[in-house]
Enzyme design. Structure first.
Site, short mmCIF file in Angstrom:
data_model
loop_
_atom_site.label_atom_id
_atom_site.label_comp_id
_atom_site.label_asym_id
_atom_site.label_seq_id
_atom_site.Cartn_x
_atom_site.Cartn_y
_atom_site.Cartn_z
N PHE A 12 0.84 -1.19 0.00
CA PHE A 12 0.00 0.00 0.00
C PHE A 12 0.88 1.24 0.00
O PHE A 12 1.88 1.29 0.72
CB PHE A 12 -0.92 0.01 1.24
CG PHE A 12 -2.09 -0.92 1.09
CD1 PHE A 12 -1.90 -2.29 1.20
CD2 PHE A 12 -3.35 -0.44 0.81
CE1 PHE A 12 -2.97 -3.17 1.03
CE2 PHE A 12 -4.43 -1.30 0.64
CZ PHE A 12 -4.24 -2.67 0.75
N ALA A 13 0.50 2.21 -0.81
CA ALA A 13 1.22 3.49 -0.84
C ALA A 13 0.16 4.58 -0.92
O ALA A 13 -0.23 5.03 -1.99
CB ALA A 13 2.17 3.55 -2.01
N LYS A 46 1.34 10.28 1.22
CA LYS A 46 2.75 10.60 0.94
C LYS A 46 3.63 9.35 0.83
O LYS A 46 4.82 9.45 0.49
CB LYS A 46 3.28 11.52 2.04
CG LYS A 46 2.46 12.82 2.14
CD LYS A 46 3.30 13.96 2.66
CE LYS A 46 2.57 15.29 2.58
NZ LYS A 46 1.86 15.61 3.84
N TYR A 47 3.09 8.21 1.11
CA TYR A 47 3.90 6.98 1.06
C TYR A 47 4.27 6.56 -0.36
O TYR A 47 5.04 5.64 -0.53
CB TYR A 47 3.19 5.84 1.80
CG TYR A 47 3.35 5.89 3.31
CD1 TYR A 47 2.85 6.96 4.04
CD2 TYR A 47 4.00 4.87 4.01
CE1 TYR A 47 2.98 7.02 5.42
CE2 TYR A 47 4.14 4.92 5.39
CZ TYR A 47 3.62 6.00 6.09
OH TYR A 47 3.76 6.04 7.46
N ASP A 60 5.19 -3.88 3.93
CA ASP A 60 5.19 -2.43 4.10
C ASP A 60 5.96 -1.81 2.94
O ASP A 60 6.98 -2.37 2.52
CB ASP A 60 5.92 -2.05 5.40
CG ASP A 60 4.99 -1.92 6.58
OD1 ASP A 60 3.89 -2.51 6.54
OD2 ASP A 60 5.37 -1.23 7.56
N ILE A 61 5.52 -0.66 2.50
CA ILE A 61 6.21 -0.02 1.37
C ILE A 61 7.47 0.74 1.83
O ILE A 61 8.38 0.97 1.02
CB ILE A 61 5.25 0.92 0.59
CG1 ILE A 61 5.80 1.29 -0.79
CG2 ILE A 61 4.93 2.18 1.37
CD1 ILE A 61 5.85 0.21 -1.79
N HIS A 66 9.13 -10.51 15.06
CA HIS A 66 9.36 -9.08 15.25
C HIS A 66 10.74 -8.87 15.88
O HIS A 66 11.09 -9.52 16.85
CB HIS A 66 8.27 -8.50 16.16
CG HIS A 66 8.21 -7.01 16.11
ND1 HIS A 66 9.22 -6.21 16.59
CD2 HIS A 66 7.27 -6.17 15.62
CE1 HIS A 66 8.89 -4.94 16.40
NE2 HIS A 66 7.70 -4.89 15.81
N GLU A 102 -1.75 -5.68 13.20
CA GLU A 102 -0.73 -6.58 13.76
C GLU A 102 -1.30 -7.41 14.92
O GLU A 102 -0.96 -8.59 15.07
CB GLU A 102 0.48 -5.77 14.22
CG GLU A 102 1.70 -6.61 14.56
CD GLU A 102 2.95 -5.75 14.66
OE1 GLU A 102 3.70 -5.66 13.67
OE2 GLU A 102 3.17 -5.14 15.73
N1 UDP Z 1 0.69 3.32 4.82
C1 UDP Z 1 0.39 4.18 3.76
N2 UDP Z 1 0.02 5.47 4.03
C2 UDP Z 1 -0.09 5.96 5.31
C3 UDP Z 1 0.21 5.09 6.38
C4 UDP Z 1 0.61 3.78 6.10
O1 UDP Z 1 0.48 3.79 2.59
O2 UDP Z 1 -0.43 7.13 5.46
C5 UDP Z 1 1.02 1.91 4.52
C6 UDP Z 1 2.43 1.76 3.97
O3 UDP Z 1 2.47 0.63 3.12
C7 UDP Z 1 3.22 1.49 5.23
C8 UDP Z 1 2.24 0.61 6.00
O4 UDP Z 1 0.96 1.14 5.70
O5 UDP Z 1 4.45 0.89 4.97
C9 UDP Z 1 2.45 0.57 7.52
O6 UDP Z 1 2.58 1.86 8.04
P1 UDP Z 1 4.00 2.40 8.60
O7 UDP Z 1 5.09 1.90 7.74
O8 UDP Z 1 3.89 3.89 8.76
O9 UDP Z 1 4.06 1.70 10.02
P2 UDP Z 1 5.41 1.39 10.85
O10 UDP Z 1 6.17 0.36 10.07
O11 UDP Z 1 6.16 2.68 10.96
O12 UDP Z 1 4.89 0.87 12.15
MN MN Z 2 6.64 0.40 7.96
#
Ligand code: UDP
Ligand code: MN
Length: 280
Positions: A47-48, A51-52, A137-138, A159, A230
């Site tokens: 997912f992106a 701003k991702y 995660d992207i 983890h 999670e």
């Molecule tokens: N993500 C996204 N837009 C957002 C928040 C999250 O696309 O505004 C997606 C993205 O793929 C990201 C994943 O959800 O990698 C998990 O969120 P994030 O990486 O911020 O979580 P963390 O790994 O920091 O706990």
């Molecule tokens: Mn992440």
């Protein structure tokens, strides 16, 4: 298996007798050749949103270098900004499929939404196009081989913060009995990350559908699991044991020093300015 040296510093089997995969516990050439005979089609769901989209390029470029090289891979990019999906040169038998999804006001909506949109996309499209599915995660970059040793009916990654911890009661499971993700004290195998997991398309479908259904039920009861999707993933995997467990080599983080038993970092999550990239 022919290996130069046998590792004795880590566990390479879980207590339900499935592989716990570390560098040095498999022969990369042999295992790739075994899976290559089936020549599976592998889907990667990322997912992106918002701003991702800035993370897509490095993810794809590094994926092309290290992720299941020579296998058939399709990256399914779920985004609300199609126009921001960059052009990246892909290897032979590798593709990108862009799927449009709505924007979100809260990041929690995005992470829960992954289960919902993955459920819909698997049942309407991906089930006909893939044998294995990974969710990732992207904000991640591949640094080393991530090969066929990761494939199974259901594979989950330990983890990095909890893998040395044997006290299951200190894991960040959802503890409130009001949530469907609830795991009581004294229960649990490992704490798995929701940033990388995968398996057969049918098994992944069951998983994402159940997590989505449970999150909806929680939402009706005005409760949100402590660590969102999670928490639901960990609940599911307690009752549906993974067929392979992957060491934290498969998902490390640039925030953390690499530990002595991590001989190879395969994916690392980027350091990011949360206030700048998230919508809330
Ligand atoms: N993500 C996204 N837009 C957002 C928040 C999250 O696309 O505004 C997606 C993205 O793929 C990201 C994943 O959800 O990698 C998990 O969120 P994030 O990486 O911020 O979580 P963390 O790994 O920091 O706990
Ligand atoms: Mn992440």
């Amino acid at each position: 298996m022919i290996l130069k040296e046998r590792r004795t510093d880590v566990n390479s089997v879980t207590n339900w007798n499935v592989p716990l995969v570390w560098e040095g516990t498999f022969d990369p050439v042999v295992i790739d050749a075994i899976y290559k005979r089936m020549d599976p089609r592998v889907a990667v769901i990322v997912f992106a949103i918002g701003k991702y989209t800035q993370f897509i390029k490095a993810f794809l470029k590094s994926g092309e270098k290290y992720f299941l090289v020579d296998f058939r891979v399709t990256y399914y990019i779920f985004t609300d900004h199609k126009e921001n999906v960059p052009q990246v040169k892909l290897g032979r038998s590798r593709n990108i499929s862009v799927i449009t999804v709505p924007s979100a006001k809260r990041w929690q909506e995005v992470v829960f939404g992954r289960m919902k949109w993955a459920t819909i996309a698997i049942e309407t499209q991906i089930v006909n196009e893939a044998d294995y599915v990974f969710m990732m995660d992207i904000d991640s970059v591949f640094h080393n081989r991530f090969g066929a040793e990761s494939l199974s009916r259901l594979s989950a990654v330990l983890h990095r913060i909890y893998y040395k911890n044997t006290h299951r009661d200190s894991f960040l499971y959802e503890r409130r009995p009001e949530s469907t993700a609830h795991i009581p004290a004294g229960k649990g195998d490992y704490y798995y990350t929701a940033a990388v997991w995968g398996g057969y398309v049918e098994d992944m479908y069951k998983l994402v559908k159940q997590c989505y259904t449970q999150a909806e039920e929680d939402s009706k009861n005005n409760i949100e699991a402590a660590w969102q999707e999670e928490s639901h993933l960990n609940k599911y995997l307690l009752h549906n044991k993974p067929a392979k467990v992957l060491s934290p080599e498969y998902l490390w983080s640039d925030y953390d020093a690499v530990q002595a038993d991590i001989k190879v970092v395969r994916i690392s999550q980027l350091v990011k300015d949360y206030a700048k990239v998230r919508p809330n």
